[in-house]
Design an enzyme around this catalytic site. Structure first.
Site, PDB file in Angstrom:
ATOM      1  N   LYS A 120      53.628  42.107  45.687  1.00 33.99           N
ATOM      2  CA  LYS A 120      52.221  41.855  45.360  1.00 33.99           C
ATOM      3  C   LYS A 120      51.672  40.853  46.359  1.00 33.99           C
ATOM      4  O   LYS A 120      52.221  39.761  46.523  1.00 33.99           O
ATOM      5  CB  LYS A 120      52.139  41.327  43.928  1.00 33.99           C
ATOM      6  CG  LYS A 120      50.811  40.666  43.553  1.00 33.99           C
ATOM      7  CD  LYS A 120      50.714  40.450  42.059  1.00 33.99           C
ATOM      8  CE  LYS A 120      50.123  39.086  41.726  1.00 33.99           C
ATOM      9  NZ  LYS A 120      49.987  38.875  40.273  1.00 33.99           N
TER      10      LYS A 120
ATOM     11  N   SER B   4      55.398  38.073  43.836  1.00 39.48           N
ATOM     12  CA  SER B   4      54.008  37.784  44.160  1.00 39.48           C
ATOM     13  C   SER B   4      53.979  36.850  45.372  1.00 39.48           C
ATOM     14  O   SER B   4      54.616  35.799  45.365  1.00 39.48           O
ATOM     15  CB  SER B   4      53.331  37.122  42.953  1.00 39.48           C
ATOM     16  OG  SER B   4      52.020  36.721  43.287  1.00 39.48           O
TER      17      SER B   4
ATOM     18  N   LYS C 103      48.549  38.530  47.650  1.00 39.19           N
ATOM     19  CA  LYS C 103      47.274  37.911  47.285  1.00 39.19           C
ATOM     20  C   LYS C 103      46.263  38.198  48.386  1.00 39.19           C
ATOM     21  O   LYS C 103      46.593  38.067  49.576  1.00 39.19           O
ATOM     22  CB  LYS C 103      47.457  36.389  47.135  1.00 39.19           C
ATOM     23  CG  LYS C 103      48.305  35.998  45.931  1.00 39.19           C
ATOM     24  CD  LYS C 103      47.546  36.189  44.638  1.00 39.19           C
ATOM     25  CE  LYS C 103      48.335  35.629  43.461  1.00 39.19           C
ATOM     26  NZ  LYS C 103      47.621  35.832  42.193  1.00 39.19           N
TER      27      LYS C 103
ATOM     28  N   GLU D 266      44.561  44.178  41.508  1.00 37.42           N
ATOM     29  CA  GLU D 266      44.495  43.328  40.322  1.00 37.42           C
ATOM     30  C   GLU D 266      43.258  42.439  40.378  1.00 37.42           C
ATOM     31  O   GLU D 266      43.007  41.790  41.399  1.00 37.42           O
ATOM     32  CB  GLU D 266      45.784  42.476  40.276  1.00 37.42           C
ATOM     33  CG  GLU D 266      45.924  41.574  39.066  1.00 37.42           C
ATOM     34  CD  GLU D 266      47.248  40.794  39.091  1.00 37.42           C
ATOM     35  OE1 GLU D 266      48.158  41.150  39.873  1.00 37.42           O
ATOM     36  OE2 GLU D 266      47.360  39.808  38.341  1.00 37.42           O
TER      37      GLU D 266
ATOM     38  N   LYS E  94      50.009  38.516  30.427  1.00 38.77           N
ATOM     39  CA  LYS E  94      50.592  37.177  30.566  1.00 38.77           C
ATOM     40  C   LYS E  94      50.597  36.559  29.176  1.00 38.77           C
ATOM     41  O   LYS E  94      49.541  36.484  28.523  1.00 38.77           O
ATOM     42  CB  LYS E  94      49.765  36.303  31.516  1.00 38.77           C
ATOM     43  CG  LYS E  94      49.906  36.691  32.979  1.00 38.77           C
ATOM     44  CD  LYS E  94      49.085  35.776  33.876  1.00 38.77           C
ATOM     45  CE  LYS E  94      49.210  36.213  35.331  1.00 38.77           C
ATOM     46  NZ  LYS E  94      48.207  35.514  36.193  1.00 38.77           N
TER      47      LYS E  94
ATOM     48  N   ASP F 178      46.326  41.435  44.763  1.00 43.15           N
ATOM     49  CA  ASP F 178      45.708  40.658  43.677  1.00 43.15           C
ATOM     50  C   ASP F 178      44.618  39.771  44.268  1.00 43.15           C
ATOM     51  O   ASP F 178      44.886  38.915  45.109  1.00 43.15           O
ATOM     52  CB  ASP F 178      46.776  39.793  42.979  1.00 43.15           C
ATOM     53  CG  ASP F 178      46.228  39.019  41.778  1.00 43.15           C
ATOM     54  OD1 ASP F 178      45.027  39.170  41.455  1.00 43.15           O
ATOM     55  OD2 ASP F 178      47.000  38.255  41.162  1.00 43.15           O
TER      56      ASP F 178
ATOM     57  N   ASP G 140      43.768  41.173  34.914  1.00 48.66           N
ATOM     58  CA  ASP G 140      44.550  39.972  34.604  1.00 48.66           C
ATOM     59  C   ASP G 140      43.607  39.017  33.863  1.00 48.66           C
ATOM     60  O   ASP G 140      43.521  39.034  32.625  1.00 48.66           O
ATOM     61  CB  ASP G 140      45.100  39.385  35.926  1.00 48.66           C
ATOM     62  CG  ASP G 140      45.802  38.036  35.769  1.00 48.66           C
ATOM     63  OD1 ASP G 140      45.800  37.459  34.670  1.00 48.66           O
ATOM     64  OD2 ASP G 140      46.362  37.522  36.768  1.00 48.66           O
TER      65      ASP G 140
ATOM     66  N   GLY H  80      52.981  36.457  35.998  1.00 50.52           N
ATOM     67  CA  GLY H  80      53.627  35.138  36.025  1.00 50.52           C
ATOM     68  C   GLY H  80      52.619  34.045  36.291  1.00 50.52           C
ATOM     69  O   GLY H  80      51.505  34.305  36.764  1.00 50.52           O
TER      70      GLY H  80
HETATM   71  O1  OSB Z   1      46.955  35.836  39.360  1.00 55.68           O
HETATM   72  O2  OSB Z   1      48.893  36.475  38.870  1.00 55.68           O
HETATM   73  C1  OSB Z   1      48.130  35.569  39.224  1.00 55.68           C
HETATM   74  C2  OSB Z   1      50.105  32.371  39.917  1.00 55.68           C
HETATM   75  C3  OSB Z   1      49.246  31.431  39.398  1.00 55.68           C
HETATM   76  C4  OSB Z   1      48.041  31.821  38.875  1.00 55.68           C
HETATM   77  C5  OSB Z   1      47.694  33.176  38.873  1.00 55.68           C
HETATM   78  C6  OSB Z   1      48.566  34.138  39.363  1.00 55.68           C
HETATM   79  C7  OSB Z   1      49.774  33.715  39.931  1.00 55.68           C
HETATM   80  C8  OSB Z   1      50.738  34.619  40.554  1.00 55.68           C
HETATM   81  C9  OSB Z   1      52.158  34.144  40.662  1.00 55.68           C
HETATM   82  O3  OSB Z   1      50.448  35.683  41.042  1.00 55.68           O
HETATM   83  C10 OSB Z   1      53.097  34.887  39.784  1.00 55.68           C
HETATM   84  C11 OSB Z   1      54.442  34.198  39.718  1.00 55.68           C
HETATM   85  O4  OSB Z   1      55.226  34.373  40.655  1.00 55.68           O
HETATM   86  O5  OSB Z   1      54.704  33.471  38.732  1.00 55.68           O
HETATM   87 MG    MG Z   2      46.679  37.884  38.881  1.00 58.85          MG
END
Ligand code: OSB
Ligand code: MG
Length: 380
Positions: free
Chosen positions: A165, A139, A167, A217, A266, A192, A242, A294
Site C-alpha cells: 500500500k 503500508s 501513500k 483508499e 479499523k 491510500d 477508511d 493499522g
Molecule cells: O490511513 O491507514 C491509514 C497510519 C496512521 C494513520 C492512518 C493510516 C496509517 C497507515 C499505517 O496506513 C498502517 C500501519 O502500518 O499500521
Molecule cells: Mg487509510
C-alpha cells in the site's frame, strides 16, 4: 459465558519512537504517545487495549490526550463495578458519549481480552474467527522520490508481503505509481490518499485506472460518503473507505449509496471489536470484502487486529505488519513475527501475548489507576 466485573482500570501512557518516520498526506509520524488500557476484573485478570490515537488530531478528531480524558471522566465511570454479561454489550453501554470511537475502543477491547481470558479461550475464537493464519500487507509512507519508493517496495516484496500500500498525495501520486508498476507489473498494489483530493481531481484520479490497483483508499474528504459515490461511478479502480466509516450505520449507508466497493475496518475508528464484527458481517452479507487497517499500533493493538482478521470475510491482506517494522522493541512478548507474508493467529488465551512489564515501566510517562465510578459529571 462467565460474566465480567471490572474493579480497576490502569491507564499507562507510554511514549514510543517509530523505527522510521512515516509520512502521509496529512503529516509525518516519528514518535507518539499511546495510552495502554489495563482493565482488571474482580478475579484479578488483566485485559489490555490501546488508544490507536496520535498526538495530533490530523487523521481524525481524537488525540491521545482527548482519549485519556474521555476514558477517565466518562467511559470508565460508566463500566466500572458493573456486571457485564457479554463483551458485545460494552459498545451499547458507551453510546451515551457521542463519537470518541478510539477512546471507547481502548476500554472495549481491553474488556474483550478479559472475557476471553476468563473463559479460557483465544480472543479470535471468542469473536468467531475461523482462520488460523492471516495474510499481511505493508503500508508505505510517502517517499522523497519515486526511485526510493521502488527500492522500498523491492525490499518488502522480498520479505513476502502479500499487499503493498502506497501513500499518495497531490504531487506524489501518478509518477510514483507509474515507477512502481514499471518495475513490478504484477504485485498486489493499492494507494491510500488519506482524503487529499476533491471531486475537482476526478480527471486526475481517472488516470490511476491504467495501473491495475486493487483499490484507492479514502481519496476524498474524511467525512464524505456522497462524493465518493460520484467518484466510484466515474473510475474503474475500486474505492475503499477508511476515515469515513465510524459505525455500522456509516457502513450501511456507504454500501447503499455505492460510495465504495471495499471497506478498511479499523477497530479504533469504529469504536471497538463489537462494531468491527458487525461491519464485517454486514459486508459479508453484501458480498463486499474487508481488510484490517493499522494505526501504527503497539503489540497490544496489533494482537487485537490479528484476532479480528481471523474472521472469514477479511479476504484482503491487512496493514498489520510485524512488530519490528514499527518498534526497536515491542511491549509484548513474544513480538509479532511474519513468515513469507503470513502471521499465525495466536492460540493462547485472550490476546495471546504477554505485556513486557519491564519495558512498559521504561516507556511509561504517566500512569493512573481508576477504582471508583466517581467523576465530576453526571453519567446517564
Ligand atoms: O490511513 O491507514 C491509514 C497510519 C496512521 C494513520 C492512518 C493510516 C496509517 C497507515 C499505517 O496506513 C498502517 C500501519 O502500518 O499500521
Ligand atoms: Mg487509510
Amino acid at each position: 459465558m462467565k460474566p465480567v466485573k471490572i474493579k480497576e482500570v490502569i491507564l499507562h501512557t507510554v511514549k514510543m519512537k517509530l523505527v522510521a518516520p512515516f509520512t502521509t498526506s496529512f503529516g509525518t509520524f516519528e514518535e507518539k504517545h499511546i495510552c495502554l488500557v489495563e482493565a482488571i476484573d474482580e478475579s484479578g485478570i488483566s485485559g489490555w487495549g490501546e488508544t490507536t490515537t496520535s498526538d495530533e488530531p490530523y487523521y481524525n478528531e481524537e488525540t491521545t490526550h482527548t482519549a485519556v480524558y474521555m476514558l477517565k471522566d466518562f467511559l470508565i465511570p460508566k463500566i466500572i463495578h458493573k456486571t457485564i454479561e457479554h463483551p458485545l454489550d460494552v459498545h451499547d453501554m458507551l453510546t451515551f458519549v457521542r463519537r470518541n470511537q478510539i477512546a471507547k475502543s481502548a476500554i472495549e477491547t481491553a474488556i474483550w481480552d478479559v472475557f476471553a481470558k476468563k473463559n479460557n479461550m483465544p480472543l479470535s475464537e471468542l469473536i468467531g474467527g475461523t482462520k488460523t493464519e492471516i495474510e499481511v500487507g505493508k503500508s508505505i509512507g510517502i517517499q522523497a522520490t519515486p526511485e526510493k519508493l521502488v527500492e522500498k517496495i523491492g525490499e518488502y516484496v522480498d520479505e513476502g508481503f502479500r499487499k503493498l500500500k502506497v501513500k499518495i498525495a497531490p504531487g506524489a501520486d501518478l509518477d510514483y505509481i507509474e515507477a512502481v508498476r514499471k518495475e513490478f507489473p504484477d504485485i498486489p498494489l493499492m494507494a491510500d490518499a488519506n482524503s487529499a483530493y476533491t471531486l475537482n481531481d476526478i480527471e486526475h484520479l481517472k488516470k490511476l485506472d491504467q495501473y491495475n490497483l486493487m483499490m484507492i483508499e479514502q481519496p476524498l474528504a474524511h467525512d464524505d460518503i456522497i462524493d465518493h459515490a460520484t467518484l466510484q461511478k466515474e473510475i474503474q479502480t475500486p474505492v475503499c473507505l477508511d476515515e469515513s466509516i465510524h459505525s455500522l450505520e456509516d457502513a450501511r449507508k456507504a454500501l447503499q449509496l455505492g460510495s465504495c466497493r471495499i471497506i478498511n475496518i479499523k477497530i479504533g475508528r469504529v469504536g471497538g471489536l463489537g462494531e468491527s464484527i458487525r461491519i464485517h458481517d454486514l459486508c459479508r452479507d453484501n458480498g463486499v470484502p474487508v481488510w484490517c487497517g493499522g494505526m501504527l499500533e503497539t503489540g497490544i493493538g496489533r494482537a487485537h487486529n490479528i484476532a479480528l482478521t481471523s474472521l472469514s470475510n477479511f479476504t484482503i491482506p491487512g496493514d498489520t505488519a510485524p512488530s519490528s517494522h514499527y518498534w526497536d522493541e515491542d511491549i509484548i512478548q513474544p513480538e509479532v513475527t511474519m513468515d513469507h507474508g503470513i502471521i499465525q493467529v495466536h492460540t493462547g488465551s485472550g490476546i495471546g501475548f504477554e505485556v513486557n512489564r519491564e519495558k512498559l515501566e521504561q516507556l511509561t510517562v504517566e500512569k493512573e489507576s481508576i477504582t471508583t465510578a466517581e467523576t465530576p459529571h453526571p453519567i446517564p
